[in-house]
Design an enzyme around this catalytic site. Structure first.
Site, PDB file in Angstrom:
ATOM      1  CG  ASP A  52     -50.271 -39.832  -4.182  1.00  0.00           C
ATOM      2  OD1 ASP A  52     -49.131 -39.356  -4.031  1.00  0.00           O
ATOM      3  OD2 ASP A  52     -50.476 -40.977  -4.634  1.00  0.00           O
ATOM      4  CD  GLU A 190     -40.574 -40.928  -4.992  1.00  0.00           C
ATOM      5  OE1 GLU A 190     -40.607 -40.838  -3.741  1.00  0.00           O
ATOM      6  OE2 GLU A 190     -41.584 -40.846  -5.709  1.00  0.00           O
TER       7      GLU A 190
END
Length: 290
Positions: A52, A190
Site C-alpha cells: 500500500d 519494520e
C-alpha cells in the site's frame, strides 16, 4: 545451494520455511506495475509485495491511509501479469480488514480471485487476530506485519521506530508468537531495534522479513522506489539506495525537451517513409479534388 531447484519454477510459502531452515536469506521488494514486476522476476527476487506504499510513491498521497481496495487490485493485476515465479503478496489497505473478520475474508479473497495474488499482508498483532484467523481459515496465506505499522501512524505519533522500551519489546515478541501460532507463514518486522528483531527471529520457526530491523532477520524487504532513488519526498534512514534513477530520468527528460525545441528530434531515422509512386498518386488525387 538454493532451497528450491532450478526446475522448481514457482516460489511458494513452503520455500519461505525451507529457506529459514537452511539459513538462506529471502529477498523481497515491492512492485506496482508490469515492467518493474518483470525486472524483479528476471533478477531472481523471491517475493514481490504489492504494497500500500503505492499510495505515496505511485499515487502521490501523503500516507498510505487513502489507498482503496480497488486501487490495490488494479496494481496487483498489473504485477501478476509481469511476474509468475516470485511469491506474489497483496497488501491489505486501511479498513479492508480492521472492520470485521467477514470483511477481512472478503477483501483478502479479492486479492487472490481478482488481483492474481497468492498471499496477503495484514498489519497488527493480537488486536487483529480474529481477522487474521478468519483469512487463514479461508485458505489464504497471511504475511504478518509488526513494529512500525504505517496504517497506525496517527496512533503511533508518526513514522517512529517501535519496540525501544522493554515493555513494548516484550509485547512485540508476544504478538509475533501469537501470529505464528495463528498460522501466518512469515512476519515483517519494520523499524525496530536490530537486537529485538534478532531475538524475535530466533524465537520463531517462521521467517522474519526485516525493513529497518537489522541483519538478524531471515530476509529483507524494501520499497523499490526508495532503493532506486525514484521517490524524493521522503527516504527512511534504513534505506540503501542502489541507484539514483530520478536524476537519470530528469537528465533524459531535459535532453528530450532540448532536442524537440531545437528540432533535433525526430531525425530522419525516426521517420516513416512513403514510396515515391504512392506520393505521386496522392498528388494526382489531390489535384482532382481541387
Amino acid at each position: 545451494m538454493s532451497a528450491y531447484s532450478s526446475d522448481d519454477k514457482k516460489i511458494t510459502v513452503r520455500h519461505f520455511r525451507l529457506k529459514k531452515e537452511k539459513g538462506e536469506p529471502l529477498a523481497m521488494l515491492t512492485a506496482y506495475d508490469y515492467p518493474v514486476a518483470r525486472a524483479l522476476e528476471r533478477a531472481g527476487i523471491d517475493a514481490i509485495l504489492v504494497g500500500d506504499s503505492l499510495g505515496m510513491v505511485a499515487l502521490g498521497y501523503a500516507n498510505t491511509l487513502p489507498v482503496t481496495m480497488d486501487e490495490m487490485i488494479h496494481h496487483c493485476k498489473a504485477v501478476a501479469r509481469g511476474a509468475s515465479r516470485p511469491l506474489l503478496v497483496g497488501d491489505m489497505p486501511f479498513l479492508s480488514y480492521q472492520t470485521s473478520p467477514v470483511d477481512a475474508v472478503r477483501n483478502a479473497g479479492r486479492f487472490l480471485q481478482e488481483g492474481g495474488m497468492e498471499a496477503v499482508k495484514l498489519e497488527g498483532g493480537r488486536e487483529m487476530l480474529p481477522g487474521i484467523q478468519a483469512v487463514l481459515e479461508a485458505g489464504i496465506p497471511v504475511l504478518g506485519h509488526l513494529g512500525l505499522t504505517p496504517q497506525s501512524i496517527h496512533k503511533l505519533g508518526g513514522m517512529r521506530p517501535q519496540g525501544r522500551t522493554a515493555e513494548t519489546a516484550r509485547r512485540l515478541l508476544e504478538d509475533a508468537l501469537l501470529l505464528e501460532a495463528a498460522g501466518v507463514f512469515a512476519v515483517v518486522l519494520e523499524s525496530i531495534p536490530a537486537r529485538l528483531a534478532a531475538l524475535v527471529t530466533e524465537r520463531l520457526s517462521i521467517p522474519t522479513i526485516g525493513i529497518g530491523a537489522g541483519s538478524g532477520c531471515d530476509g529483507q524487504v524494501l520499497v523499490t522506489s526508495d532503493m532506486l532513488g525514484l521517490y524524493d519526498r521522503f527516504t527512511p534512514r534504513f534505506v540503501k539506495r542502489y541507484a539514483t534513477l530520478l536524476e537519470e530520468m530528469n537528465r533524459a527528460f531535459e535532453a528530450y525537451r532540448a532536442d524537440v525545441q531545437s528540432r533535433v528530434f525526430p531525425a530522419r531515422e525516426h521517420e516513416t517513409d512513403m514510396p515515391d509512386e504512392e506520393w505521386q498518386k496522392l498528388q494526382k488525387l489531390l489535384e482532382k479534388t481541387e
